[in-house]
Design an enzyme around this catalytic site. Structure first.
Site, PDB file in Angstrom:
ATOM      1  N   GLU A 199      23.701   4.478  66.754  1.00  0.00           N
ATOM      2  CA  GLU A 199      23.773   5.548  67.757  1.00  0.00           C
ATOM      3  C   GLU A 199      23.577   6.875  67.038  1.00  0.00           C
ATOM      4  O   GLU A 199      24.317   7.190  66.102  1.00  0.00           O
ATOM      5  CB  GLU A 199      25.120   5.556  68.482  1.00  0.00           C
ATOM      6  CG  GLU A 199      25.137   6.600  69.585  1.00  0.00           C
ATOM      7  CD  GLU A 199      26.521   6.911  70.161  1.00  0.00           C
ATOM      8  OE1 GLU A 199      26.566   7.569  71.213  1.00  0.00           O
ATOM      9  OE2 GLU A 199      27.535   6.517  69.561  1.00  0.00           O
TER      10      GLU A 199
ATOM     11  N   ASP B 174      21.057  16.646  72.523  1.00  0.00           N
ATOM     12  CA  ASP B 174      20.871  18.076  72.804  1.00  0.00           C
ATOM     13  C   ASP B 174      19.446  18.298  73.323  1.00  0.00           C
ATOM     14  O   ASP B 174      18.484  17.841  72.708  1.00  0.00           O
ATOM     15  CB  ASP B 174      21.092  18.893  71.525  1.00  0.00           C
ATOM     16  CG  ASP B 174      22.498  18.691  70.971  1.00  0.00           C
ATOM     17  OD1 ASP B 174      23.450  18.710  71.768  1.00  0.00           O
ATOM     18  OD2 ASP B 174      22.638  18.507  69.746  1.00  0.00           O
TER      19      ASP B 174
ATOM     20  N   ASP C 216      21.694  13.501  81.129  1.00  0.00           N
ATOM     21  CA  ASP C 216      21.890  14.161  82.427  1.00  0.00           C
ATOM     22  C   ASP C 216      20.746  15.129  82.675  1.00  0.00           C
ATOM     23  O   ASP C 216      20.640  15.689  83.764  1.00  0.00           O
ATOM     24  CB  ASP C 216      23.164  15.007  82.384  1.00  0.00           C
ATOM     25  CG  ASP C 216      23.010  16.099  81.339  1.00  0.00           C
ATOM     26  OD1 ASP C 216      22.844  15.742  80.152  1.00  0.00           O
ATOM     27  OD2 ASP C 216      23.000  17.300  81.686  1.00  0.00           O
TER      28      ASP C 216
ATOM     29  N   THR D 243      30.014   7.611  77.855  1.00  0.00           N
ATOM     30  CA  THR D 243      30.267   8.558  76.763  1.00  0.00           C
ATOM     31  C   THR D 243      31.087   9.751  77.285  1.00  0.00           C
ATOM     32  O   THR D 243      31.256   9.918  78.493  1.00  0.00           O
ATOM     33  CB  THR D 243      28.947   9.091  76.159  1.00  0.00           C
ATOM     34  OG1 THR D 243      28.426  10.129  77.005  1.00  0.00           O
ATOM     35  CG2 THR D 243      27.904   8.005  75.988  1.00  0.00           C
ATOM     36  N   GLU D 244      31.532  10.605  76.364  1.00  0.00           N
ATOM     37  CA  GLU D 244      32.316  11.779  76.778  1.00  0.00           C
ATOM     38  C   GLU D 244      31.488  12.678  77.700  1.00  0.00           C
ATOM     39  O   GLU D 244      31.951  13.110  78.758  1.00  0.00           O
ATOM     40  CB  GLU D 244      32.766  12.624  75.565  1.00  0.00           C
ATOM     41  CG  GLU D 244      33.643  11.940  74.560  1.00  0.00           C
ATOM     42  CD  GLU D 244      32.841  11.242  73.475  1.00  0.00           C
ATOM     43  OE1 GLU D 244      33.451  10.517  72.704  1.00  0.00           O
ATOM     44  OE2 GLU D 244      31.616  11.408  73.396  1.00  0.00           O
ATOM     45  N   TYR D 245      30.281  12.979  77.289  1.00  0.00           N
ATOM     46  CA  TYR D 245      29.418  13.840  78.112  1.00  0.00           C
ATOM     47  C   TYR D 245      29.114  13.181  79.445  1.00  0.00           C
ATOM     48  O   TYR D 245      29.092  13.819  80.483  1.00  0.00           O
ATOM     49  CB  TYR D 245      28.112  14.144  77.358  1.00  0.00           C
ATOM     50  CG  TYR D 245      28.181  15.399  76.532  1.00  0.00           C
ATOM     51  CD1 TYR D 245      29.044  15.482  75.442  1.00  0.00           C
ATOM     52  CD2 TYR D 245      27.408  16.509  76.826  1.00  0.00           C
ATOM     53  CE1 TYR D 245      29.125  16.630  74.673  1.00  0.00           C
ATOM     54  CE2 TYR D 245      27.469  17.666  76.064  1.00  0.00           C
ATOM     55  CZ  TYR D 245      28.329  17.720  74.992  1.00  0.00           C
ATOM     56  OH  TYR D 245      28.403  18.863  74.232  1.00  0.00           O
TER      57      TYR D 245
HETATM   58  C1  LIG Z   1      25.422  16.767  73.511  1.00  0.00           C
HETATM   59  S1  LIG Z   1      26.264  15.914  72.284  1.00  0.00           S
HETATM   60  C2  LIG Z   1      26.508  14.292  73.002  1.00  0.00           C
HETATM   61  C3  LIG Z   1      27.584  13.521  72.298  1.00  0.00           C
HETATM   62  C4  LIG Z   1      27.802  12.083  72.767  1.00  0.00           C
HETATM   63  N1  LIG Z   1      26.651  11.252  72.439  1.00  0.00           N
HETATM   64  C5  LIG Z   1      28.093  11.994  74.237  1.00  0.00           C
HETATM   65  O1  LIG Z   1      27.261  11.477  74.983  1.00  0.00           O
HETATM   66  O2  LIG Z   1      29.183  12.413  74.655  1.00  0.00           O
HETATM   67  C6  LIG Z   1      24.956  15.591  71.114  1.00  0.00           C
HETATM   68  C7  LIG Z   1      25.483  15.292  69.725  1.00  0.00           C
HETATM   69  O3  LIG Z   1      24.379  14.922  68.913  1.00  0.00           O
HETATM   70  C8  LIG Z   1      24.570  15.470  67.624  1.00  0.00           C
HETATM   71  N2  LIG Z   1      23.250  15.554  66.971  1.00  0.00           N
HETATM   72  C9  LIG Z   1      22.200  16.287  67.393  1.00  0.00           C
HETATM   73  N3  LIG Z   1      21.158  16.151  66.560  1.00  0.00           N
HETATM   74  C10 LIG Z   1      21.565  15.288  65.587  1.00  0.00           C
HETATM   75  C11 LIG Z   1      20.940  14.759  64.431  1.00  0.00           C
HETATM   76  N4  LIG Z   1      19.670  15.108  64.100  1.00  0.00           N
HETATM   77  N5  LIG Z   1      21.631  13.902  63.651  1.00  0.00           N
HETATM   78  C12 LIG Z   1      22.905  13.561  63.974  1.00  0.00           C
HETATM   79  N6  LIG Z   1      23.558  14.051  65.042  1.00  0.00           N
HETATM   80  C13 LIG Z   1      22.894  14.890  65.855  1.00  0.00           C
HETATM   81  C14 LIG Z   1      25.202  16.817  67.899  1.00  0.00           C
HETATM   82  O4  LIG Z   1      25.887  17.333  66.771  1.00  0.00           O
HETATM   83  C15 LIG Z   1      26.152  16.483  69.050  1.00  0.00           C
HETATM   84  O5  LIG Z   1      27.435  16.133  68.595  1.00  0.00           O
END
Ligand SMILES: C[S@@+](CC[C@H](N)C(=O)[O-])C[C@H]1O[C@@H](n2cnc3c(N)ncnc32)[C@H](O)[C@@H]1O
Length: 218
Positions: free
Chosen positions: A43, A117, A153, A190-192
């Site tokens: 993941e 993101d 989303d 997931t949390e989001y």
């Molecule tokens: C919007 S959050 C979603 C978190 C979780 N997957 C959820 O659905 O609740 C996106 C996460 O991806 C991580 N992330 C983004 N680009 C990444 C990368 N290149 N390598 C590792 N983590 C990454 C960010 O730091 C962030 O914590």
């Protein structure tokens, strides 16, 4: 995910040798030695870890590696695993742009992208986890019958990703524009995702397989 700096996370992660992989490149081609399971799931962007932890419990016979680049977020995810770490779970606190340095060609069975993101500005497009630059890495490390599962989303990111995968040569296998319309006990929220579901927003989901012949990107 913006958070106030937490001083405890980096030293805490150092103590969690039971689950942390500090030098993932050392396991290239040898992940099955360090994380047990008949399928290797990775993941990318695990956030606070609910999916990684929940899926590793739901599918104990499969191997689950969480990757999260932000140390303060990784700290929260790994802390949640205290007292429930099994041999089918590992966590990497690094940027997935190095994925192909950590995993050998065809070593991964399933890549999960959960609520990545969106990076809506065009100048940041390369940071999207479904940009062709990342797809090239996925194509290399995925097994021949491997797949990528994405949930989001964000309709803009979803549309972008559908085109990006198609242009790269991946095959769209499943798609839903309202995945949580029906119950999916086989897939951890997931949390989001919980947050968006509580607001009544639809969850988009797609699964891609590797194409027979994937084009290289110019
Ligand atoms: C919007 S959050 C979603 C978190 C979780 N997957 C959820 O659905 O609740 C996106 C996460 O991806 C991580 N992330 C983004 N680009 C990444 C990368 N290149 N390598 C590792 N983590 C990454 C960010 O730091 C962030 O914590």
């Amino acid at each position: 995910m913006r958070m106030r700096k937490k001083k405890w996370t980096a030293p805490y992660l150092e103590t969690r040798e039971d689950v942390m992989v500090f030098h993932p490149e050392e396991y290239k081609g040898k992940w099955r030695d360090v994380v047990k399971g008949n399928l290797l799931h990775v993941e990318i962007g695990s956030g606070k870890g609910d999916y990684w932890l929940g899926m590793s419990k739901l599918y104990p016979e499969e191997a689950w590696v969480g990757v999260e680049k932000v140390v303060d977020v990784a700290g929260i995810a790994v802390r949640k695993s205290e007292g429930q770490v099994s041999e089918n779970m590992k966590f990497v606190n690094q940027d997935a742009e190095d994925l192909a340095l950590w995993f050998a060609p065809k070593e991964i069975d399933v890549i999960h992208l959960n609520f990545s993101d969106p990076w809506p500005k065009k100048r940041n497009a390369k940071r999207r986890l479904t940009h062709a630059g990342f797809l090239a890495r996925y194509e290399e490390v995925l097994s021949d019958d491997g797949k990528i599962i994405m949930k989001t989303d964000n309709s803009g990111l979803f549309e972008y990703s559908l085109v990006s995968f198609a242009q790269y040569g991946f095959i769209l296998d499943e798609v839903s524009v309202d995945f949580r319309r029906v119950e999916h006990p086989e897939d951890v929220i997931t949390e989001y995702e919980r947050n968006f579901m509580d607001k009544g927003q639809p969850i988009y989901r797609a699964i891609w397989k590797k194409g027979g012949k994937v084009c290289s990107k110019e």
